[in-house]
Design a protein around this motif. Structure first.
Motif, PDB file in Angstrom:
ATOM      1  N   LYS A   3      25.218  28.971  48.792  1.00 17.63           N
ATOM      2  CA  LYS A   3      25.718  30.140  49.514  1.00 17.63           C
ATOM      3  C   LYS A   3      27.177  30.314  49.092  1.00 17.63           C
ATOM      4  O   LYS A   3      27.989  29.415  49.264  1.00 17.63           O
ATOM      5  CB  LYS A   3      25.601  29.936  51.020  1.00 17.63           C
ATOM      6  CG  LYS A   3      25.870  31.194  51.817  1.00 17.63           C
ATOM      7  CD  LYS A   3      25.518  31.010  53.282  1.00 17.63           C
ATOM      8  CE  LYS A   3      24.067  30.763  53.554  1.00 17.63           C
ATOM      9  NZ  LYS A   3      23.148  31.853  53.255  1.00 17.63           N
ATOM     10  N   ILE A   4      27.473  31.473  48.507  1.00 16.84           N
ATOM     11  CA  ILE A   4      28.815  31.749  48.005  1.00 16.84           C
ATOM     12  C   ILE A   4      29.358  32.981  48.710  1.00 16.84           C
ATOM     13  O   ILE A   4      28.639  33.977  48.891  1.00 16.84           O
ATOM     14  CB  ILE A   4      28.799  31.949  46.480  1.00 16.84           C
ATOM     15  CG1 ILE A   4      28.312  30.655  45.812  1.00 16.84           C
ATOM     16  CG2 ILE A   4      30.181  32.356  45.966  1.00 16.84           C
ATOM     17  CD1 ILE A   4      28.169  30.718  44.328  1.00 16.84           C
ATOM     18  N   THR A   5      30.619  32.905  49.108  1.00 16.30           N
ATOM     19  CA  THR A   5      31.287  34.030  49.758  1.00 16.30           C
ATOM     20  C   THR A   5      32.264  34.651  48.777  1.00 16.30           C
ATOM     21  O   THR A   5      33.129  33.967  48.230  1.00 16.30           O
ATOM     22  CB  THR A   5      32.041  33.571  51.023  1.00 16.30           C
ATOM     23  OG1 THR A   5      31.102  32.960  51.921  1.00 16.30           O
ATOM     24  CG2 THR A   5      32.721  34.741  51.718  1.00 16.30           C
ATOM     25  N   LEU A  98      31.173  27.720  48.570  1.00 15.09           N
ATOM     26  CA  LEU A  98      32.309  28.186  47.776  1.00 15.09           C
ATOM     27  C   LEU A  98      32.760  29.565  48.260  1.00 15.09           C
ATOM     28  O   LEU A  98      31.940  30.430  48.571  1.00 15.09           O
ATOM     29  CB  LEU A  98      31.922  28.269  46.300  1.00 15.09           C
ATOM     30  CG  LEU A  98      32.967  28.863  45.353  1.00 15.09           C
ATOM     31  CD1 LEU A  98      34.196  27.961  45.262  1.00 15.09           C
ATOM     32  CD2 LEU A  98      32.368  29.098  43.977  1.00 15.09           C
ATOM     33  N   VAL A  99      34.070  29.755  48.309  1.00 21.59           N
ATOM     34  CA  VAL A  99      34.656  31.038  48.677  1.00 21.59           C
ATOM     35  C   VAL A  99      35.615  31.451  47.561  1.00 21.59           C
ATOM     36  O   VAL A  99      36.482  30.675  47.160  1.00 21.59           O
ATOM     37  CB  VAL A  99      35.426  30.952  50.014  1.00 21.59           C
ATOM     38  CG1 VAL A  99      36.052  32.293  50.371  1.00 21.59           C
ATOM     39  CG2 VAL A  99      34.509  30.465  51.138  1.00 21.59           C
ATOM     40  N   VAL A 100      35.422  32.678  47.059  1.00 18.26           N
ATOM     41  CA  VAL A 100      36.321  33.223  46.053  1.00 18.26           C
ATOM     42  C   VAL A 100      36.861  34.561  46.545  1.00 18.26           C
ATOM     43  O   VAL A 100      36.158  35.325  47.201  1.00 18.26           O
ATOM     44  CB  VAL A 100      35.646  33.392  44.677  1.00 18.26           C
ATOM     45  CG1 VAL A 100      35.267  32.039  44.089  1.00 18.26           C
ATOM     46  CG2 VAL A 100      34.448  34.307  44.735  1.00 18.26           C
ATOM     47  N   GLN A 101      38.119  34.797  46.246  1.00 18.84           N
ATOM     48  CA  GLN A 101      38.779  36.053  46.599  1.00 18.84           C
ATOM     49  C   GLN A 101      38.963  36.859  45.327  1.00 18.84           C
ATOM     50  O   GLN A 101      39.417  36.325  44.306  1.00 18.84           O
ATOM     51  CB  GLN A 101      40.126  35.773  47.260  1.00 18.84           C
ATOM     52  CG  GLN A 101      39.966  34.988  48.553  1.00 18.84           C
ATOM     53  CD  GLN A 101      41.288  34.461  49.075  1.00 18.84           C
ATOM     54  OE1 GLN A 101      42.080  33.894  48.329  1.00 18.84           O
ATOM     55  NE2 GLN A 101      41.533  34.652  50.358  1.00 18.84           N
ATOM     56  N   LEU A 102      38.602  38.124  45.385  1.00 24.08           N
ATOM     57  CA  LEU A 102      38.667  38.975  44.206  1.00 24.08           C
ATOM     58  C   LEU A 102      40.028  39.653  44.107  1.00 24.08           C
ATOM     59  O   LEU A 102      40.614  40.040  45.120  1.00 24.08           O
ATOM     60  CB  LEU A 102      37.535  40.001  44.258  1.00 24.08           C
ATOM     61  CG  LEU A 102      36.151  39.362  44.441  1.00 24.08           C
ATOM     62  CD1 LEU A 102      35.077  40.428  44.526  1.00 24.08           C
ATOM     63  CD2 LEU A 102      35.856  38.374  43.339  1.00 24.08           C
ATOM     64  N   PRO A 103      40.549  39.782  42.889  1.00 24.33           N
ATOM     65  CA  PRO A 103      41.866  40.390  42.715  1.00 24.33           C
ATOM     66  C   PRO A 103      41.829  41.890  43.025  1.00 24.33           C
ATOM     67  O   PRO A 103      40.760  42.498  43.116  1.00 24.33           O
ATOM     68  CB  PRO A 103      42.179  40.142  41.246  1.00 24.33           C
ATOM     69  CG  PRO A 103      40.866  39.985  40.583  1.00 24.33           C
ATOM     70  CD  PRO A 103      39.954  39.392  41.618  1.00 24.33           C
ATOM     71  N   GLU A 104      43.009  42.459  43.132  1.00 23.45           N
ATOM     72  CA  GLU A 104      43.134  43.890  43.419  1.00 23.45           C
ATOM     73  C   GLU A 104      42.441  44.719  42.340  1.00 23.45           C
ATOM     74  O   GLU A 104      41.836  45.744  42.626  1.00 23.45           O
ATOM     75  CB  GLU A 104      44.608  44.269  43.492  1.00 23.45           C
ATOM     76  CG  GLU A 104      44.853  45.723  43.813  1.00 23.45           C
ATOM     77  CD  GLU A 104      46.335  46.036  43.929  1.00 23.45           C
ATOM     78  OE1 GLU A 104      46.652  47.227  44.078  1.00 23.45           O
ATOM     79  OE2 GLU A 104      47.176  45.118  43.877  1.00 23.45           O
ATOM     80  N   LYS A 105      42.519  44.245  41.087  1.00 32.33           N
ATOM     81  CA  LYS A 105      41.820  44.936  40.006  1.00 32.33           C
ATOM     82  C   LYS A 105      41.569  43.963  38.873  1.00 32.33           C
ATOM     83  O   LYS A 105      42.148  42.870  38.837  1.00 32.33           O
ATOM     84  CB  LYS A 105      42.622  46.131  39.510  1.00 32.33           C
ATOM     85  CG  LYS A 105      43.975  45.785  38.913  1.00 32.33           C
ATOM     86  CD  LYS A 105      44.709  47.054  38.502  1.00 32.33           C
ATOM     87  CE  LYS A 105      46.075  46.730  37.911  1.00 32.33           C
ATOM     88  NZ  LYS A 105      46.753  47.939  37.446  1.00 32.33           N
ATOM     89  N   GLN A 106      40.694  44.352  37.979  1.00 35.65           N
ATOM     90  CA  GLN A 106      40.433  43.597  36.757  1.00 35.65           C
ATOM     91  C   GLN A 106      41.040  44.410  35.621  1.00 35.65           C
ATOM     92  O   GLN A 106      41.056  45.634  35.666  1.00 35.65           O
ATOM     93  CB  GLN A 106      38.929  43.414  36.535  1.00 35.65           C
ATOM     94  CG  GLN A 106      38.210  42.705  37.667  1.00 35.65           C
ATOM     95  CD  GLN A 106      38.436  41.199  37.708  1.00 35.65           C
ATOM     96  OE1 GLN A 106      39.058  40.605  36.839  1.00 35.65           O
ATOM     97  NE2 GLN A 106      37.937  40.569  38.744  1.00 35.65           N
TER      98      GLN A 106
END
Length: 107
Positions: A3-5, A98-106
């Motif tokens: 389970k990934i967030t 696991l928890v990942v935060q996505l950047p404002e943009k790629q």
């Protein structure tokens, strides 16, 4: 299965089950998570699957290989400690939670 967030830049969370053997990037792609573009399809050649790993997980993940380190130079606002290319994170039971935060943009 793990389970990934995935947390979008705006704070919206997506919690998904990702099958073992896939990558964290493929889990995002297969579940239509916005914020992971994955232009190169997982070849570690574009940095558009960049994400920030939450601090509790940094030491639990395998070390970055040289190619990933090099590609992170092209990512949007990379953090030397927390930035990872999600195409390089293979899902196993050990990644459950696991928890990942996505950047404002790629870029």
């Amino acid at each position: 299965m793990a389970k990934i967030t995935y947390i979008e830049h705006n704070g919206r969370e997506h919690v998904v089950d990702v099958a073992n053997g896939l990558t964290v990037m493929e889990g995002a792609r297969d579940n239509n998570i916005p914020g992971i573009e994955a232009d190169c399809g997982g070849a570690c050649a574009c940095s558009t699957c960049h994400a920030y790993v939450v601090p509790d997980w940094v030491e639990k993940l395998p070390a970055k290989e040289a190619m990933e380190e090099d590609m992170l130079d092209f990512a949007w606002q990379p953090d030397p400690a927390r930035s990872r290319l999600t195409c390089q994170l293979k899902v196993t039971d050990d990644l459950d939670g696991l928890v990942v935060q996505l950047p404002e943009k790629q870029i």
